[in-house]
Enzyme design. Structure first.
Site, PDB file in Angstrom:
ATOM      1  N   SER A 118       5.527  79.261  40.145  1.00  0.00           N
ATOM      2  CA  SER A 118       6.601  78.555  40.829  1.00  0.00           C
ATOM      3  C   SER A 118       7.522  77.883  39.809  1.00  0.00           C
ATOM      4  CB  SER A 118       6.003  77.566  41.833  1.00  0.00           C
ATOM      5  OG  SER A 118       6.980  77.088  42.729  1.00  0.00           O
ATOM      6  N   ASP A 172       6.483  84.406  51.212  1.00  0.00           N
ATOM      7  CA  ASP A 172       6.672  83.130  50.516  1.00  0.00           C
ATOM      8  C   ASP A 172       7.808  82.332  51.170  1.00  0.00           C
ATOM      9  OD1 ASP A 172       7.175  81.055  48.700  1.00  0.00           O
ATOM     10  OD2 ASP A 172       6.682  82.297  46.972  1.00  0.00           O
ATOM     11  N   HIS A 203       3.198  81.291  49.436  1.00  0.00           N
ATOM     12  CA  HIS A 203       3.448  80.750  48.093  1.00  0.00           C
ATOM     13  C   HIS A 203       2.096  80.411  47.472  1.00  0.00           C
ATOM     14  CE1 HIS A 203       6.198  79.189  45.116  1.00  0.00           C
ATOM     15  NE2 HIS A 203       5.604  78.013  45.105  1.00  0.00           N
TER      16      HIS A 203
END
Length: 226
Positions: A118, A172, A203
């Site tokens: 991320s 996601d 995610h």
């Protein structure tokens, strides 16, 4: 005077020949991916030092200014449009310092893998293509390329051939897969070798992704073996 390292380290052998510098996501810390080491480190790999730094604690705009560990500020939902450029550059500089720290301990940049999830993945992409010395690879999970429009002008000649692993969940809701695909295509159009993997997940990280990443890393280690 060098700043003291703030994070966690794990080694898989007495004399590490490689280093994996792994950056966590927003609001997490270096412990987040610490459990991954025994899950995917393989017996035929060389000894590796895994370095899991903690991001600085800072207020995050999108979270109402709450202070948390973050590699840069998130200014709004359109993460690729309103970007904390100063914060991104500061974290890129921090990654450069971590790579230099490994060199001082006997692991050259060619045997350093940058990895991140991320926000951490965004930073390793930005740092990796700009780093002045060749790297062993970049692993970018559930992320995107920040400051994409600056990449061509700022990228380093030394890492134009750096191998890149990008993994992303097709479900996601945080960093949409379309943004990840746009980043992949942007890098590919600049001539980078990007190995893309997507998975039916949100995610997060999946067991299949860990297996694929282990295979990919194994290829890097084997290619560099004497």
């Amino acid at each position: 005077m060098a700043q003291a390292f703030d994070g966690i380290e794990l080694t898989t052998g007495d004399t590490p020949a490689w280093a994996v510098i792994w950056l966590h996501g927003l609001g997490a810390d270096g412990h987040d991916f610490e459990p991954i080491v025994p899950q995917f480190a393989r017996r035929d790999w060389p000894a590796i030092r895994f370095v899991f730094p903690h991001a600085p604690i800072r207020p995050v705009t999108i979270n109402n200014g709450v202070r948390m560990r973050a590699w840069y500020d998130i200014l709004g939902l359109e993460i690729a449009q309103r970007q904390d450029v100063d914060g991104i550059y500061a974290s890129v500089k921090a990654v450069d310092a971590l790579i230099a720290r490994e060199a001082a301990r006997g692991i050259p940049s060619e045997r350093v893998i940058l990895a991140g999830f991320s926000q951490g993945g965004a930073i390793v992409l930005a740092a990796g293509v700009r780093h002045a010395r060749p790297l062993g690879g970049i692993v970018a999970l559930s992320t995107y390329l920040p400051m994409a429009e600056r990449t061509d002008a700022e990228r380093s000649e030394a890492n134009r051939a750096v191998p890149i692993f990008m993994g992303h969940g097709t479900q996601d809701p945080v960093v949409g897969v379309a943004l990840g695909q746009m980043s992949r295509d942007y890098l590919a159009n600049l001539g980078y070798r990007v190995d893309w993997f997507d998975y039916p997940m949100p995610h997060s990280v999946s067991p299949k992704e860990i297996t694929d990443l282990g295979d990919w890393l194994g290829e890097r280690f084997a290619a560099a073996a004497p």
